[in-house]
Every structure is written in structure tokens, then in C-alpha cells.
Design an enzyme around this catalytic site. Structure first.
Site, mmCIF file in Angstrom:
data_model
loop_
_atom_site.group_PDB
_atom_site.id
_atom_site.type_symbol
_atom_site.label_atom_id
_atom_site.label_comp_id
_atom_site.label_asym_id
_atom_site.label_seq_id
_atom_site.Cartn_x
_atom_site.Cartn_y
_atom_site.Cartn_z
ATOM 1 N N GLY A 70 0.815 -1.208 0.000
ATOM 2 C CA GLY A 70 0.000 0.000 0.000
ATOM 3 C C GLY A 70 0.849 1.258 0.000
ATOM 4 N N SER A 71 0.337 2.297 0.627
ATOM 5 C CA SER A 71 0.961 3.617 0.527
ATOM 6 C C SER A 71 2.298 3.744 1.237
ATOM 7 C CB SER A 71 0.000 4.691 1.041
ATOM 8 O OG SER A 71 -1.118 4.804 0.170
#
Length: 485
Positions: free
Chosen positions: A218-219
């Protein structure tokens, strides 16, 4: 008569020759097979005749051999700390070993060539040879804080904490865990029953999620994309402006890339620091498309992703940015999705590299190894793994990651009196399933003592799973334990 004797003698000589050939064949060629044969009970008894060395961490004994007083099975392995350290220690079973018990088996059981002098002394003094003791880099306070915080609410996940300047692993937790004691008894039937129960458990307690499985990051991966962008132009900095549309049109597809929840990112043009603080997707997707696959992938490799197989000394699953596809796939991979797959250890190494001014140290778990009398056989020798980014880029990223905690999505990681840097991540999995929640961090930002990565698995973080809401508070408790707060 003489010819008869000659024939008998020749036949005897031939039989002796065949006998010698068979003995050599059995000892030289088939020795390993015979040794491993399940019908060979001698090896089974011999395993429990040896007093294996201890595995320790700080003032904690994690594994030790206890004298049972039995003439058949002299020593049995005990794990006083049980589940808290099981993913690290592993277990010593009747017919196998696992994790640290396997990685350092020849030292623990005393057969290593490094213990030849010790064995010679023991032979001369008529002492029973003992295995070497293995002391780990683990910080017990950090390990226990991570186990308690991550396991308290029944979450599944993993945490790895590293000392940025050395690469020493301070904590490595995988939840759910297991009790290694029932797997180390000198009773094959009982051990097999206990092992099969764990192996059949759908929650996979035997899996070390910290190093044996990869997940979309993810981020948290945006720090790598940001690093590639900053490295491409040394005039760029936290206040440099980038486009940040609400949705990014992706080339050659009808799909587009939205920000999390479809939200806007500022007014459509924001600073790099703001983009990281708010974890906007669209600026990072555009940055990756503009840079191209090679630039982002090369940056990932500089952090150790996709390189040679890593051991700590247990083997670590390979992390991977993903194959070159099209620009749409690149945009998705640049925000930690698509084919982007990371172990929690790898993400901890990225955080540690940024904290250590761009230098990623090789992670390791063994602090020192000593023989039974305390003589040191092997000591830790910190080793540079890669130089991932320049000091200038590292300082810019440090500043932006501090802003993520102070002004952005990671406010739950704040520690009074300590400057904390971090990056949250929420990684989508299959449609209809909850996301993984991630957080990477280091502190104190001006002189980092700990860097970590935490991943809470899909399905155990809840519907509102996010790195800032779910993962950051757990990471905070571990950093506080390391820093003595």
C-alpha cells in the site's frame, strides 16, 4: 588339492572384498539416507543425549535443554517464553528443527567445526561436550510490547523493528503464534499430533508473517516512489509542487486512479510534502508514469528489493516491485498495489535506510555465539547492505515523514518529547475483502534508534482498517519500549 585350496582362498578373498566394498558403500554413499531413515531409532535417542546450547536475548532465556533424569531421553528442550519468541526460536522436534534451532543447529548441538577446540578440551578433561549458546539482538521489552499490542485484540499480522545504524533486529513478531514446547517432547506421536493441529489451523500460526510471506505494501511504498523522484532531480524538495488531480487518467485503459475514498488532494496542485502527508494516490501515480518503470524499479532494487536472497540467518521470502507491464500498471505498483509484494522485514529495511541517511544495513538476528564455557566463537559485525539514496534525499524524506506524523495520516504515532517519522499504508486485497493496514516509522528522527514496519492482515483489522487508525498506535508502543518511554 592345491587347486581346490586356491579356489577356496580366492572365493574367500572375493567375499571379503565384496564385504569391504559394501561397508564402504553403506558408510560413504548411503550414510545420510540410513541416518535419516525413520526406522533408525539410534539417531532419535542420540538427539536427546546432547545438551544443546541456550538461545538468549538480553536477560531472557528463550530456549534451553533441561535434564530429565531419564536414561533414555536425557535432555528435553524447553521454551520459557513460549509464543512470544516462537517465530524466532522455532522448535527442536524428535526428527526436525525449525527457524533459529535449524539455522544454528550444528552450533547448538556442538557438532560445528567451530567447536573443534572446545570438543578436544572436553575430551582431554573427560567432560561431556555441550552445544554453543546463541545470543540474539532482540530487545525483550520491544518484542514483548509488540506481541502484547498486536496480539491483544486477536489481530493477525507482523512487526519487525531494526536498529538503523547497525541492522540489528530488535523485535520480530508474528501473530498468531504457537507454543513450541509441545513440539519438542521426546515423543513422536504426541509431537506429530500437536504439529498436525497447528498445520491444519486456518490462521496458520506456524507461518512467520514477518519474513515468510509477502503482501501488497500500500501507501508505505510511496516513500520509494518519492525517493526515485527526488533522486532524479536534486533541485526537488518537500515544498516542490506536483499535480494532484482527484482522479488520474491512466493511459490505454478506461480505468483511472482515484485517491483513497475518491477524495480530492488539495486544490489539484500540492507540495510533495502535502502529497505524502495526505497519502494522495494521484501525484505518485503521475510521478511514476513520468519517471518510467526502470527508474522506480531501480530505486526499489537499491533498497534491496528483488536482489539476492536474504538470510538473517533464517531465509527471507523475496520482495518484488513487480514486472514491467504498461503505464497503468506502473501507476498502481508505485502506490503499493498491483504486483508489488513486500515482506514486513523489507519495509522495515526501507524505513531504516531512510533513517540512516540513505544507507541500508544488512539485517541480522545473532548478536554473538559462545561455547559452553563462555568463550566467544562469533560476534556480530554490522555490514552495509546497499546505499539506496543520497544523504540529501534522505534528509528530505526524513522531513516529509516527520510531517506525516505531525500533520498527516499518522498522528496516532506521536510520542511526547520524541520526533517521530512515519508513513501509513492501506493495501487493497481481493474485492470484497478488508485491506491490509501498514505503518513504517523511525524515531527519534534526528538520531534514529529504531525503525520498524508493522502490517495488520486483511480480515483482522476491521472495516475501517487503515495504517493510521489500526497500525500506527501499535507501532508507537514498540518505539516507546525501545526508547524507554
Amino acid at each position: 588339492m592345491n587347486s581346490t585350496l586356491k579356489r577356496v582362498a580366492l572365493a574367500c578373498l572375493l567375499m571379503f572384498g565384496l564385504l569391504m566394498l559394501n561397508v564402504n558403500y553403506l558408510q560413504g554413499v548411503r550414510a545420510d539416507d540410513l541416518r535419516a531413515d525413520s526406522r533408525n531409532v539410534r539417531n532419535f535417542y542420540d538427539r536427546y543425549e546432547v545438551e544443546r546450547g541456550r538461545i538468549t536475548a538480553g536477560d531472557k532465556v528463550l530456549a534451553e535443554s533441561v535434564d530429565t533424569g531419564s536414561n533414555t531421553f536425557r535432555f528435553e528442550r524447553r521454551y520459557p517464553e513460549g509464543k512470544v519468541y516462537a517465530p524466532i526460536t522455532g522448535f527442536f522436534a524428535p526428527e526436525s528443527e525449525r527457524d533459529m534451532e535449524l539455522a544454528k543447529n550444528s552450533l547448538l548441538n556442538g557438532t560445528s567445526a567451530d567447536l573443534l577446540i572446545r570438543r578436544s578440551i572436553d575430551l582431554f578433561t573427560a567432560k561431556k561436550t555441550k552445544g554453543a549458546n546463541v545470543d540474539l539482538t532482540i530487545n525483550p521489552k520491544a518484542q514483548e510490547a509488540a506481541y502484547k499490542a498486536l496480539g491483544a485484540s486477536g489481530k493477525k499480522g507482523a512487526l519487525v523493528a531494526i536498529e538503523p545504524k547497525t541492522g540489528a533486529i530488535l523485535a520480530m513478531v508474528s501473530i498468531p503464534s504457537y507454543d513450541p514446547n509441545p513440539l519438542s517432547r521426546a515423543n513422536k506421536a504426541e509431537v506429530n499430533k500437536a504439529y498436525n493441529k497447528l498445520a491444519d489451523d486456518k490462521d496458520q500460526p506456524l507461518l512467520n508473517r514477518a519474513i515468510e510471506r509477502t503482501y501488497p505494501p500500500g501507501s508505505t511504498f510511496k516513500v520509494v516512489t518519492m525517493a526515485a523522484y527526488l533522486e532524479s532531480d536534486d533541485t526537488l524538495g518537500p515544498q516542490s509542487q506536483v499535480d494532484a488531480p482527484q482522479r488520474l487518467d491512466l493511459p490505454n485503459t478506461t480505468a483511472d486512479l482515484p485517491n483513497y475514498g475518491g477524495a480530492a488532494c488539495g486544490s489539484g496542485r500540492v507540495t510533495l510534502s502535502f502529497a505524502l502527508e495526505r497519502s494522495c494516490n494521484t501525484p505518485f501515480g503521475k510521478i511514476a508514469i513520468d519517471l518510467g518503470y526502470d527508474a522506480v524499479n531501480d530505486q526499489a532494487r537499491k533498497f534491496g528489493i528483488g536482489g539476492d536472497a536474504l538470510t538473517i540467518p533464517m531465509p527471507v521470502a523475496a520482495s518484488d516491485f513487480g514486472p514491467e507491464e504498461d503505464k497503468a500498471a506502473l501507476a498502481q505498483a508505485s502506490i503499493g498495489q498491483r504486483s508489488n509484494q513486500m515482506t514486513p522485514l523489507q519495509m522495515a529495511m526501507i524505513a531504516a535506510g531512510i533513517a540512516n541517511n540513505g544507507v541500508v544495513m544488512k539485517p541480522y538476528l545473532v548478536n554473538k555465539i559462545a561455547d559452553a564455557e563462555g568463550g566467544e566463537i562469533e560476534g556480530a559485525d554490522p555490514e552495509e547492505f546497499t546505499t539506496a539514496i543520497s544523504e540529501d534525499t534522505a534528509r528530505k524524506l526524513q522531513e516529509m515523514m516527520v510531517n506525516v506524523v505531525n500533520n498527516g495520516t499518522a498522528g496516532a504515532a506521536k510520542i511526547p518529547g520524541v520526533t517521530v517519522a512515519g508513513k501509513t499504508g492501506t493495501a487493497e486485497t481481493a474485492e470484497g475483502r478488508d485491506p491490509h493496514a501498514w505503518f513504517i516509522s523511525f524515531a527519534p528522527a534526528e538520531d534514529p534508534k529504531v525503525a520498524l514496519a508493522l502490517m495488520v492482515e486483511s480480515g483482522s483489522a476491521g472495516d475501517d482498517a487503515s495504517g493510521g487508525h489500526t497500525a500506527a498506535p501499535i507501532a508507537k508502543s514498540v518505539m516507546e519500549a525501545v526508547l524507554g518511554r
